[in-house]
Design a protein around this motif. Sequence first.
Motif, PDB file in Angstrom:
ATOM      1  N   PRO A 166       0.811  -1.216   0.000  1.00 36.91           N
ATOM      2  CA  PRO A 166       0.000   0.000   0.000  1.00 36.91           C
ATOM      3  C   PRO A 166       0.844   1.265   0.000  1.00 36.91           C
ATOM      4  O   PRO A 166       0.447   2.276  -0.585  1.00 36.91           O
ATOM      5  CB  PRO A 166      -0.837  -0.128   1.280  1.00 36.91           C
ATOM      6  N   VAL A 167       2.004   1.219   0.642  1.00 40.85           N
ATOM      7  CA  VAL A 167       2.885   2.396   0.634  1.00 40.85           C
ATOM      8  C   VAL A 167       3.258   2.765  -0.797  1.00 40.85           C
ATOM      9  O   VAL A 167       3.097   3.915  -1.231  1.00 40.85           O
ATOM     10  CB  VAL A 167       4.157   2.126   1.466  1.00 40.85           C
ATOM     11  N   ALA A 168       3.754   1.799  -1.558  1.00 37.02           N
ATOM     12  CA  ALA A 168       4.181   2.074  -2.926  1.00 37.02           C
ATOM     13  C   ALA A 168       3.014   2.515  -3.807  1.00 37.02           C
ATOM     14  O   ALA A 168       3.134   3.472  -4.586  1.00 37.02           O
ATOM     15  CB  ALA A 168       4.845   0.826  -3.512  1.00 37.02           C
ATOM     16  N   LEU A 169       1.882   1.837  -3.691  1.00 35.88           N
ATOM     17  CA  LEU A 169       0.729   2.177  -4.523  1.00 35.88           C
ATOM     18  C   LEU A 169       0.214   3.577  -4.232  1.00 35.88           C
ATOM     19  O   LEU A 169      -0.055   4.361  -5.151  1.00 35.88           O
ATOM     20  CB  LEU A 169      -0.379   1.142  -4.311  1.00 35.88           C
ATOM     21  N   TYR A 170       0.082   3.916  -2.956  1.00 33.73           N
ATOM     22  CA  TYR A 170      -0.471   5.225  -2.619  1.00 33.73           C
ATOM     23  C   TYR A 170       0.501   6.363  -2.905  1.00 33.73           C
ATOM     24  O   TYR A 170       0.082   7.456  -3.305  1.00 33.73           O
ATOM     25  CB  TYR A 170      -0.929   5.256  -1.159  1.00 33.73           C
ATOM     26  N   LEU A 171       1.802   6.149  -2.715  1.00 29.27           N
ATOM     27  CA  LEU A 171       2.749   7.211  -3.025  1.00 29.27           C
ATOM     28  C   LEU A 171       2.830   7.439  -4.531  1.00 29.27           C
ATOM     29  O   LEU A 171       2.904   8.584  -4.994  1.00 29.27           O
ATOM     30  CB  LEU A 171       4.130   6.890  -2.456  1.00 29.27           C
ATOM     31  N   ALA A 172       2.818   6.361  -5.294  1.00 28.06           N
ATOM     32  CA  ALA A 172       2.814   6.506  -6.752  1.00 28.06           C
ATOM     33  C   ALA A 172       1.540   7.200  -7.222  1.00 28.06           C
ATOM     34  O   ALA A 172       1.577   8.110  -8.055  1.00 28.06           O
ATOM     35  CB  ALA A 172       2.948   5.137  -7.414  1.00 28.06           C
ATOM     36  N   ALA A 173       0.396   6.781  -6.676  1.00 30.04           N
ATOM     37  CA  ALA A 173      -0.884   7.373  -7.072  1.00 30.04           C
ATOM     38  C   ALA A 173      -0.980   8.836  -6.680  1.00 30.04           C
ATOM     39  O   ALA A 173      -1.637   9.632  -7.355  1.00 30.04           O
ATOM     40  CB  ALA A 173      -2.033   6.587  -6.450  1.00 30.04           C
ATOM     41  N   ALA A 174      -0.320   9.219  -5.579  1.00 30.79           N
ATOM     42  CA  ALA A 174      -0.395  10.599  -5.088  1.00 30.79           C
ATOM     43  C   ALA A 174       0.500  11.551  -5.863  1.00 30.79           C
ATOM     44  O   ALA A 174       0.411  12.766  -5.680  1.00 30.79           O
ATOM     45  CB  ALA A 174      -0.017  10.640  -3.610  1.00 30.79           C
ATOM     46  N   GLY A 175       1.390  11.008  -6.696  1.00 28.41           N
ATOM     47  CA  GLY A 175       2.226  11.881  -7.517  1.00 28.41           C
ATOM     48  C   GLY A 175       3.629  12.105  -7.001  1.00 28.41           C
ATOM     49  O   GLY A 175       4.302  13.045  -7.446  1.00 28.41           O
ATOM     50  N   VAL A 176       4.090  11.264  -6.066  1.00 26.92           N
ATOM     51  CA  VAL A 176       5.496  11.349  -5.663  1.00 26.92           C
ATOM     52  C   VAL A 176       6.350  11.042  -6.893  1.00 26.92           C
ATOM     53  O   VAL A 176       6.139  10.042  -7.585  1.00 26.92           O
ATOM     54  CB  VAL A 176       5.807  10.362  -4.520  1.00 26.92           C
ATOM     55  N   GLY A 177       7.310  11.907  -7.180  1.00 17.81           N
ATOM     56  CA  GLY A 177       8.009  11.839  -8.460  1.00 17.81           C
ATOM     57  C   GLY A 177       8.946  10.680  -8.635  1.00 17.81           C
ATOM     58  O   GLY A 177       9.118  10.165  -9.751  1.00 17.81           O
ATOM     59  N   VAL A 215      -1.902  -0.336   8.224  1.00 20.02           N
ATOM     60  CA  VAL A 215      -0.646   0.227   8.709  1.00 20.02           C
ATOM     61  C   VAL A 215       0.146   0.854   7.556  1.00 20.02           C
ATOM     62  O   VAL A 215       0.689   1.959   7.677  1.00 20.02           O
ATOM     63  CB  VAL A 215       0.187  -0.847   9.430  1.00 20.02           C
ATOM     64  N   GLY A 216       0.203   0.161   6.416  1.00 15.18           N
ATOM     65  CA  GLY A 216       0.900   0.709   5.264  1.00 15.18           C
ATOM     66  C   GLY A 216       0.262   1.989   4.755  1.00 15.18           C
ATOM     67  O   GLY A 216       0.956   2.932   4.349  1.00 15.18           O
ATOM     68  N   SER A 217      -1.058   2.058   4.786  1.00 12.25           N
ATOM     69  CA  SER A 217      -1.745   3.281   4.363  1.00 12.25           C
ATOM     70  C   SER A 217      -1.429   4.443   5.300  1.00 12.25           C
ATOM     71  O   SER A 217      -1.254   5.581   4.862  1.00 12.25           O
ATOM     72  CB  SER A 217      -3.261   3.042   4.314  1.00 12.25           C
ATOM     73  N   LEU A 218      -1.356   4.159   6.600  1.00  5.13           N
ATOM     74  CA  LEU A 218      -0.969   5.197   7.559  1.00  5.13           C
ATOM     75  C   LEU A 218       0.465   5.660   7.305  1.00  5.13           C
ATOM     76  O   LEU A 218       0.771   6.850   7.402  1.00  5.13           O
ATOM     77  CB  LEU A 218      -1.118   4.674   8.987  1.00  5.13           C
ATOM     78  N   GLN A 219       1.355   4.725   6.983  1.00  4.84           N
ATOM     79  CA  GLN A 219       2.717   5.111   6.641  1.00  4.84           C
ATOM     80  C   GLN A 219       2.741   6.020   5.413  1.00  4.84           C
ATOM     81  O   GLN A 219       3.476   7.016   5.381  1.00  4.84           O
ATOM     82  CB  GLN A 219       3.574   3.866   6.361  1.00  4.84           C
ATOM     83  N   ALA A 220       1.971   5.664   4.402  1.00  3.52           N
ATOM     84  CA  ALA A 220       1.921   6.481   3.192  1.00  3.52           C
ATOM     85  C   ALA A 220       1.401   7.877   3.499  1.00  3.52           C
ATOM     86  O   ALA A 220       1.917   8.886   2.977  1.00  3.52           O
ATOM     87  CB  ALA A 220       1.036   5.810   2.137  1.00  3.52           C
ATOM     88  N   GLY A 242      -4.496  -9.677   6.544  1.00  3.50           N
ATOM     89  CA  GLY A 242      -4.187  -8.851   5.388  1.00  3.50           C
ATOM     90  C   GLY A 242      -4.627  -7.400   5.509  1.00  3.50           C
ATOM     91  O   GLY A 242      -3.842  -6.477   5.257  1.00  3.50           O
ATOM     92  N   PRO A 243      -5.887  -7.134   5.902  1.00  5.89           N
ATOM     93  CA  PRO A 243      -6.310  -5.734   6.017  1.00  5.89           C
ATOM     94  C   PRO A 243      -5.519  -4.944   7.047  1.00  5.89           C
ATOM     95  O   PRO A 243      -5.424  -3.719   6.943  1.00  5.89           O
ATOM     96  CB  PRO A 243      -7.788  -5.859   6.432  1.00  5.89           C
ATOM     97  N   LEU A 244      -4.940  -5.625   8.047  1.00  5.35           N
ATOM     98  CA  LEU A 244      -4.143  -4.905   9.039  1.00  5.35           C
ATOM     99  C   LEU A 244      -2.893  -4.310   8.413  1.00  5.35           C
ATOM    100  O   LEU A 244      -2.580  -3.136   8.644  1.00  5.35           O
ATOM    101  CB  LEU A 244      -3.755  -5.838  10.188  1.00  5.35           C
ATOM    102  N   VAL A 245      -2.159  -5.085   7.601  1.00  6.48           N
ATOM    103  CA  VAL A 245      -0.967  -4.522   6.971  1.00  6.48           C
ATOM    104  C   VAL A 245      -1.369  -3.441   5.968  1.00  6.48           C
ATOM    105  O   VAL A 245      -0.641  -2.468   5.759  1.00  6.48           O
ATOM    106  CB  VAL A 245      -0.096  -5.611   6.305  1.00  6.48           C
TER     107      VAL A 245
END
Length: 251
Positions: A43-54, A199-204, A193-196
Amino acid sequence: MLADDELLRYSRQILLPQIDIQGQLRLKAARALIVGLGGLGSPVALYLAAAGVGELHLADFDQVDLSNLQRQVLHDMSALGQAKVESAAARLGALAPALRLTLHRRALEGHALAAAVAAVDLVLDCSDNFATREAVNAACVAARVPLVSGAAIRLEGQVSVFDPRRADSPCYHCLYGQGGEDALTCSEAGVAGPLVGLVGSLQALEALKLLAGFGDPLVGRLLLVDAFASRFRELKVRRDPACPVCGPHAQ
Protein backbone atom coordinates in the motif's frame (compact mmCIF):
# COMPACT_ATOMS: atom_id res chain seq x y z
CA MET A 1 4.98 23.30 -13.19
CA LEU A 2 2.12 20.84 -13.42
CA ALA A 3 0.86 19.82 -16.84
CA ASP A 4 -2.85 19.88 -17.64
CA ASP A 5 -3.18 16.13 -17.27
CA GLU A 6 -1.44 16.32 -13.86
CA LEU A 7 -3.83 19.03 -12.70
CA LEU A 8 -6.72 16.74 -13.60
CA ARG A 9 -5.15 13.57 -12.24
CA TYR A 10 -4.38 15.08 -8.83
CA SER A 11 -7.33 17.50 -8.71
CA ARG A 12 -9.03 15.91 -5.69
CA GLN A 13 -5.76 16.16 -3.77
CA ILE A 14 -4.96 19.69 -4.96
CA LEU A 15 -8.40 20.79 -3.76
CA LEU A 16 -7.20 20.25 -0.19
CA PRO A 17 -5.98 23.64 1.05
CA GLN A 18 -3.30 21.85 3.09
CA ILE A 19 -1.74 20.54 -0.15
CA ASP A 20 -2.79 22.83 -3.04
CA ILE A 21 -0.54 23.34 -6.08
CA GLN A 22 2.60 23.98 -4.06
CA GLY A 23 2.24 20.77 -2.09
CA GLN A 24 1.66 18.81 -5.29
CA LEU A 25 4.80 20.31 -6.79
CA ARG A 26 6.76 19.28 -3.72
CA LEU A 27 5.47 15.73 -4.12
CA LYS A 28 6.46 15.72 -7.79
CA ALA A 29 10.02 16.72 -6.86
CA ALA A 30 10.27 14.24 -3.96
CA ARG A 31 12.29 11.04 -3.74
CA ALA A 32 11.35 8.26 -1.32
CA LEU A 33 12.99 4.91 -0.51
CA ILE A 34 10.71 1.98 0.37
CA VAL A 35 12.53 -0.83 2.18
CA GLY A 36 10.45 -3.97 1.75
CA LEU A 37 7.75 -4.59 -0.86
CA GLY A 38 5.54 -6.98 1.07
CA GLY A 39 2.40 -6.41 3.10
CA LEU A 40 3.36 -2.92 4.29
CA GLY A 41 5.33 -1.86 1.23
CA SER A 42 2.46 -2.73 -1.10
CA PRO A 43 0.00 0.00 0.00
CA VAL A 44 2.89 2.40 0.63
CA ALA A 45 4.18 2.07 -2.93
CA LEU A 46 0.73 2.18 -4.52
CA TYR A 47 -0.47 5.23 -2.62
CA LEU A 48 2.75 7.21 -3.03
CA ALA A 49 2.81 6.51 -6.75
CA ALA A 50 -0.88 7.37 -7.07
CA ALA A 51 -0.40 10.60 -5.09
CA GLY A 52 2.23 11.88 -7.52
CA VAL A 53 5.50 11.35 -5.66
CA GLY A 54 8.01 11.84 -8.46
CA GLU A 55 10.62 9.20 -7.67
CA LEU A 56 10.46 5.94 -5.75
CA HIS A 57 13.45 3.81 -4.84
CA LEU A 58 12.38 0.21 -4.22
CA ALA A 59 14.43 -2.25 -2.15
CA ASP A 60 13.67 -5.95 -1.69
CA PHE A 61 15.78 -9.09 -2.21
CA ASP A 62 12.86 -11.55 -2.20
CA GLN A 63 10.69 -13.20 -4.87
CA VAL A 64 6.90 -13.34 -5.02
CA ASP A 65 5.50 -16.48 -3.36
CA LEU A 66 1.94 -17.79 -3.38
CA SER A 67 1.64 -17.23 0.38
CA ASN A 68 2.38 -13.53 -0.16
CA LEU A 69 -0.78 -12.87 -2.16
CA GLN A 70 -3.08 -12.96 0.88
CA ARG A 71 -1.80 -9.49 1.87
CA GLN A 72 0.84 -8.20 -0.59
CA VAL A 73 -1.56 -6.50 -3.00
CA LEU A 74 1.21 -5.00 -5.11
CA HIS A 75 1.77 -8.46 -6.65
CA ASP A 76 -0.49 -10.96 -8.42
CA MET A 77 -0.50 -14.53 -9.74
CA SER A 78 1.38 -13.59 -12.89
CA ALA A 79 4.32 -12.43 -10.75
CA LEU A 80 4.88 -15.74 -8.90
CA GLY A 81 8.61 -16.49 -8.77
CA GLN A 82 9.49 -13.01 -10.00
CA ALA A 83 11.65 -10.62 -8.02
CA LYS A 84 9.41 -8.35 -5.95
CA VAL A 85 11.16 -5.21 -7.20
CA GLU A 86 10.43 -6.24 -10.82
CA SER A 87 6.80 -7.08 -10.05
CA ALA A 88 6.41 -3.78 -8.19
CA ALA A 89 8.03 -1.78 -10.98
CA ALA A 90 5.62 -3.23 -13.56
CA ARG A 91 2.55 -2.50 -11.43
CA LEU A 92 3.65 1.02 -10.46
CA GLY A 93 4.67 1.86 -14.01
CA ALA A 94 1.20 0.93 -15.23
CA LEU A 95 -0.38 3.04 -12.49
CA ALA A 96 1.84 6.11 -12.90
CA PRO A 97 3.82 6.08 -16.17
CA ALA A 98 5.70 9.29 -15.32
CA LEU A 99 7.01 7.82 -12.08
CA ARG A 100 10.80 7.52 -11.91
CA LEU A 101 11.98 4.24 -10.38
CA THR A 102 15.29 3.06 -8.93
CA LEU A 103 15.43 -0.65 -8.10
CA HIS A 104 17.57 -2.31 -5.44
CA ARG A 105 17.33 -6.05 -6.05
CA ARG A 106 19.33 -7.14 -3.01
CA ALA A 107 19.34 -6.51 0.72
CA LEU A 108 20.74 -3.06 1.45
CA GLU A 109 23.60 -3.17 3.92
CA GLY A 110 26.63 -1.10 4.89
CA HIS A 111 27.77 1.42 2.30
CA ALA A 112 25.00 0.45 -0.11
CA LEU A 113 22.36 1.24 2.51
CA ALA A 114 24.03 4.52 3.45
CA ALA A 115 24.18 5.59 -0.21
CA ALA A 116 20.55 4.58 -0.84
CA VAL A 117 19.34 6.60 2.15
CA ALA A 118 21.46 9.63 1.27
CA ALA A 119 19.95 9.66 -2.24
CA VAL A 120 16.36 10.32 -1.08
CA ASP A 121 14.29 12.80 0.92
CA LEU A 122 12.43 10.20 3.00
CA VAL A 123 12.67 6.52 3.93
CA LEU A 124 9.78 4.18 4.67
CA ASP A 125 10.73 1.07 6.61
CA CYS A 126 8.34 -1.68 5.55
CA SER A 127 10.63 -4.55 6.50
CA ASP A 128 9.74 -7.44 8.78
CA ASN A 129 12.77 -7.88 11.05
CA PHE A 130 14.48 -5.98 13.82
CA ALA A 131 18.01 -6.08 12.36
CA THR A 132 16.90 -4.33 9.17
CA ARG A 133 14.93 -1.72 11.10
CA GLU A 134 17.95 -0.95 13.28
CA ALA A 135 20.25 -0.63 10.27
CA VAL A 136 17.80 1.58 8.36
CA ASN A 137 17.33 3.77 11.44
CA ALA A 138 21.08 4.22 11.90
CA ALA A 139 21.49 5.16 8.23
CA CYS A 140 18.66 7.69 8.44
CA VAL A 141 20.14 9.29 11.57
CA ALA A 142 23.56 9.54 9.92
CA ALA A 143 22.11 11.12 6.76
CA ARG A 144 19.54 13.25 8.62
CA VAL A 145 16.72 11.77 6.54
CA PRO A 146 13.26 11.28 8.11
CA LEU A 147 12.07 7.71 8.63
CA VAL A 148 8.47 6.46 8.60
CA SER A 149 8.40 3.14 10.45
CA GLY A 150 5.62 0.58 10.42
CA ALA A 151 5.15 -2.94 11.73
CA ALA A 152 2.32 -5.47 11.88
CA ILE A 153 1.94 -8.99 13.18
CA ARG A 154 -1.05 -11.14 14.14
CA LEU A 155 -3.76 -8.49 14.79
CA GLU A 156 -1.51 -5.71 16.09
CA GLY A 157 0.27 -2.90 14.29
CA GLN A 158 2.19 0.28 14.95
CA VAL A 159 3.37 3.39 13.13
CA SER A 160 5.78 6.16 14.09
CA VAL A 161 7.93 8.85 12.47
CA PHE A 162 11.54 9.53 13.39
CA ASP A 163 12.93 12.80 12.05
CA PRO A 164 16.63 13.44 12.78
CA ARG A 165 16.28 16.97 11.41
CA ARG A 166 14.36 17.84 14.58
CA ALA A 167 16.21 18.22 17.87
CA ASP A 168 13.26 16.81 19.83
CA SER A 169 12.77 13.68 17.73
CA PRO A 170 13.70 10.28 19.12
CA CYS A 171 15.03 7.60 16.80
CA TYR A 172 13.95 3.98 16.47
CA HIS A 173 16.69 2.87 18.86
CA CYS A 174 15.43 5.31 21.52
CA LEU A 175 12.16 3.40 21.45
CA TYR A 176 13.36 -0.21 21.26
CA GLY A 177 16.96 -0.19 22.48
CA GLN A 178 18.64 -3.52 21.83
CA GLY A 179 15.40 -5.15 20.73
CA GLY A 180 12.13 -5.04 22.56
CA GLU A 181 10.04 -6.40 19.69
CA ASP A 182 8.60 -9.85 19.25
CA ALA A 183 11.16 -11.75 17.16
CA LEU A 184 8.48 -13.76 15.39
CA THR A 185 7.74 -13.03 11.74
CA CYS A 186 4.39 -13.14 9.95
CA SER A 187 5.29 -16.54 8.49
CA GLU A 188 5.57 -17.87 12.04
CA ALA A 189 2.83 -15.97 13.86
CA GLY A 190 0.40 -15.01 11.07
CA VAL A 191 -1.09 -11.65 10.17
CA ALA A 192 -4.41 -10.30 8.89
CA GLY A 193 -4.19 -8.85 5.39
CA PRO A 194 -6.31 -5.73 6.02
CA LEU A 195 -4.14 -4.90 9.04
CA VAL A 196 -0.97 -4.52 6.97
CA GLY A 197 -3.04 -2.55 4.47
CA LEU A 198 -4.13 -0.21 7.25
CA VAL A 199 -0.65 0.23 8.71
CA GLY A 200 0.90 0.71 5.26
CA SER A 201 -1.74 3.28 4.36
CA LEU A 202 -0.97 5.20 7.56
CA GLN A 203 2.72 5.11 6.64
CA ALA A 204 1.92 6.48 3.19
CA LEU A 205 -0.15 9.28 4.73
CA GLU A 206 2.68 10.22 7.11
CA ALA A 207 5.07 10.26 4.15
CA LEU A 208 2.79 12.58 2.17
CA LYS A 209 2.57 14.95 5.16
CA LEU A 210 6.35 15.12 5.41
CA LEU A 211 6.99 15.45 1.68
CA ALA A 212 4.22 17.94 0.90
CA GLY A 213 4.68 19.86 4.16
CA PHE A 214 1.33 19.70 5.93
CA GLY A 215 -0.23 18.29 9.08
CA ASP A 216 1.30 17.01 12.29
CA PRO A 217 3.47 13.93 11.66
CA LEU A 218 3.81 11.17 14.25
CA VAL A 219 7.16 12.47 15.53
CA GLY A 220 7.62 11.53 19.18
CA ARG A 221 4.43 9.49 19.08
CA LEU A 222 3.81 5.79 18.58
CA LEU A 223 0.40 4.89 17.17
CA LEU A 224 -0.72 1.41 18.21
CA VAL A 225 -3.40 -0.45 16.25
CA ASP A 226 -5.47 -3.18 17.90
CA ALA A 227 -7.28 -4.77 14.96
CA PHE A 228 -9.01 -7.36 17.16
CA ALA A 229 -10.90 -4.70 19.13
CA SER A 230 -10.78 -2.00 16.42
CA ARG A 231 -8.99 0.42 18.74
CA PHE A 232 -6.16 2.93 18.33
CA ARG A 233 -3.88 4.04 21.14
CA GLU A 234 -1.09 6.62 21.16
CA LEU A 235 2.05 6.63 23.29
CA LYS A 236 4.51 9.47 23.74
CA VAL A 237 8.10 8.60 22.83
CA ARG A 238 10.93 10.74 24.19
CA ARG A 239 14.44 11.05 22.85
CA ASP A 240 16.99 9.11 24.88
CA PRO A 241 19.88 11.50 25.72
CA ALA A 242 22.17 8.48 26.09
CA CYS A 243 21.10 6.82 22.82
CA PRO A 244 24.14 5.30 21.09
CA VAL A 245 22.59 6.02 17.69
CA CYS A 246 21.24 9.58 17.88
CA GLY A 247 22.66 10.85 21.19
CA PRO A 248 25.56 13.30 21.58
CA HIS A 249 28.02 10.43 22.05
CA ALA A 250 26.77 8.32 19.14
CA GLN A 251 29.42 6.26 17.41
